[in-house]
Structure formats: C-alpha cells, structure tokens
Design an enzyme around this catalytic site. Structure first.
Site: not given
Ligand SMILES: N[C@H](CCC[C@H](N)C(=O)O)C(=O)O
Length: 292
Positions: A226, A217, A78, A166
C-alpha cells in the site's frame, strides 16, 4: 448495463498491490459500488484497487482518476495505482511528466531514474486530528491513545496517525509479521476513533533509512503493498525523529523509496510497476451481480 461491461481493462501491480485500470476517457460512465465489487469477484479480475480514468476536468491534467477499493468504497489516494496509471499514460503520450486529478487533489508523476520505475508526488501529509479524521481531539498525533489487548499488557498500542489523501494508523512493533493482521486489521479499520475508517499498518524501524511494514487496507483487506501507507509510515517515523526524510520501505510485495521533501513538504514515492494481462469485461459478470 454497467459502464464497465464490454470495456477493455489492464491488470497490473505496483510491487504486488493488485490494480485494475479502465480507461473511461472516451466513454465516461458511472461505476457503482456493485460494479466495483463484481470486478473484484472470482469471476472478474480480482484486485485491491480499480483505477478509472475519466476525461480531464482541470486544465493541464491528463485525466480525472477515480479510485475504488474491492469492497466498492471509493478512496481519495492510491500511490501504487497512480504509478500504474502513469506508466500507461507515459507510454501513450511520450511525455516526461504527467498531472492527474483525484478526489485528494492534483497528483504529479515522473519516470524514475531506474528503468521501469515511476515516481508519484503524493502531496503534503496532514496531521490535525480533524484531518485524519479522528472522532475526538488529540493534540499530538505522533502517537494517540489507542490499544488492542489487555489494558496493562496491550498487544498493539499508541499508533501514529497521518492523512495521506486517506486515513492511516501506523503501529510500531518489533516484527510486523509476528501479528495476526487479518484479525486486528478489520477491528482497527472499523474502530470508532476512525469515523472514515483507516488503513492499518504494522511497522518496524530497522535503521534511519530502512523500515519494514505491512498493511491492512481500508476497503481492500490484507494487500502485498500500500503506497500511501508507505508514505504515512515514512512521514510518521521522521516526525518521531526516528528516521531520515528519505527511506526505503520493505513491503511484502517489494520495496519503495519515499522522500518527504523538505522544501515543500511533499511526499514522493518511487517504485516499479508490472503489467500482468489485459482483457474485456464480460457483460454477464455485471448482469449476474445486478440480479444476485
Ligand atoms: N493501495 C493504495 C491505497 C489504497 C487506499 C485505500 N485502501 C483507502 O484508503 O481506502 C496505495 O497504494 O496508496
């Protein structure tokens, strides 16, 4: 009782990505999926990601950071949350550079050149179909065969897919705000082609150094920002030869600058963070969740 009950937390945001940070370095405890969902409930401190700081496991790191989505699932990376965590630990230590460990590996952070901004090194993107992961083989992940809508008039199609710690799918559209992402997002997040689900982004390339995007997300829904999706989008655009390796991305909550560094393939993300409030988790919140 929950490991979080009676524990202090800080509510922050990284250009609108709602983040709760809890420091469990002195009192490590297990956060269950139920705990993570209870914190996200209207009686808690609603968030997109909860960042839990645990004692360091590797030499030279400040902390092992575990990342939870508001549905209780755990994320490997994240970017915006790491910038929030870094801003707290920079304050605490006075250091110029910090290394954290996450499930996706070691993450380095620096202060950005503008006050109040922080840079996080998100590591190397991965493009192999098994790395995303995808359920079946695709040789070229710059655009995979996947579409929403009628076969001869798809509404969304041929996403680029990238793993940034991710899974991400980026659909190229004219106007990311012209689609009902709340409808298509969950459908695509759970599409059988993505065995670990995926973060779903709609993006448009305005110029070689500017992209506009928004993201549904995985595990958190529609968010204002994100960071890892911004990294995935920048990298995917560069791979298609449609953008430079350094770009500005405009997300609903603000802008990030992403650089896909030539020398080592790492993706660096810079942007601001904001402190909102702090508080103490009410034990009743967790008891209520446990008996519900
Ligand atoms: N908000 C996050 C990513 C969260 C990822 C999450 N939603 C997942 O892959 O489970 C960011 O700033 O990178």
């Amino acid at each position: 009782m929950s490991a979080l009950a009676n524990h202090a937390f800080v509510k922050m945001n990284g250009i609108g990505n709602e983040i709760v940070v809890v420091d469990l370095r002195a009192h490590p405890g297990v956060i269950t999926a139920e705990d993570a969902r209870a914190v996200a409930s209207p009686n808690g401190a609603p968030y997109d990601q909860l960042m839990a700081l645990y004692p360091p496991r590797a030499a030279g790191t400040e902390s092992f950071v575990r990342i939870y989505n508001n549905d209780g699932s755990e994320a490997g990376a994240c970017g915006n949350g790491m910038r929030c965590v870094a801003s707290i630990v920079f304050e605490e230590t006075g250091k110029d550079a910090l290394t954290f460990e996450t499930k996706a590996g070691l993450i380095n952070c620096w202060r950005g050149s503008e006050p109040g901004t922080y840079t996080v090194d998100m590591g190397k993107p991965r493009f192999g179909w098994q790395d995303i992961p995808l359920a079946e083989e695709f040789r070229d992940t710059r655009g995979i065969e996947l579409q929403v809508g009628p076969i001869d008039a798809p509404i969304l199609h041929t996403p680029s897919v990238v793993n940034m710690g991710n899974p991400h799918a980026v659909f190229w559209v004219d106007d990311p705000y012209a689609y009902d992402l709340e409808k298509f997002g969950p459908m695509l997040e759970h599409h059988p082609i993505f065995p670990d689900r995926a973060n779903i982004t709609l993006a448009t390339i305005k110029s070689r150094d500017h992209i506009v995007m928004r993201t549904w997300e995985r595990g958190a829904g529609l968010t204002k920002a994100c960071g890892s999706a911004a990294c995935a989008t920048a990298v995917a655009a560069a791979r298609l030869g449609r953008a430079d390796r350094k770009v500005r991305l405009s997300l609903p909550g603000g802008d990030l600058v992403i650089e896909w560094r030539e020398r080592d393939d790492h993706v660096l993300m810079t942007g601001s963070v904001a402190f909102e409030f702090d508080g103490i988790f009410d034990p009743a919140l967790f008891n209520a969740a446990a008996t519900a």
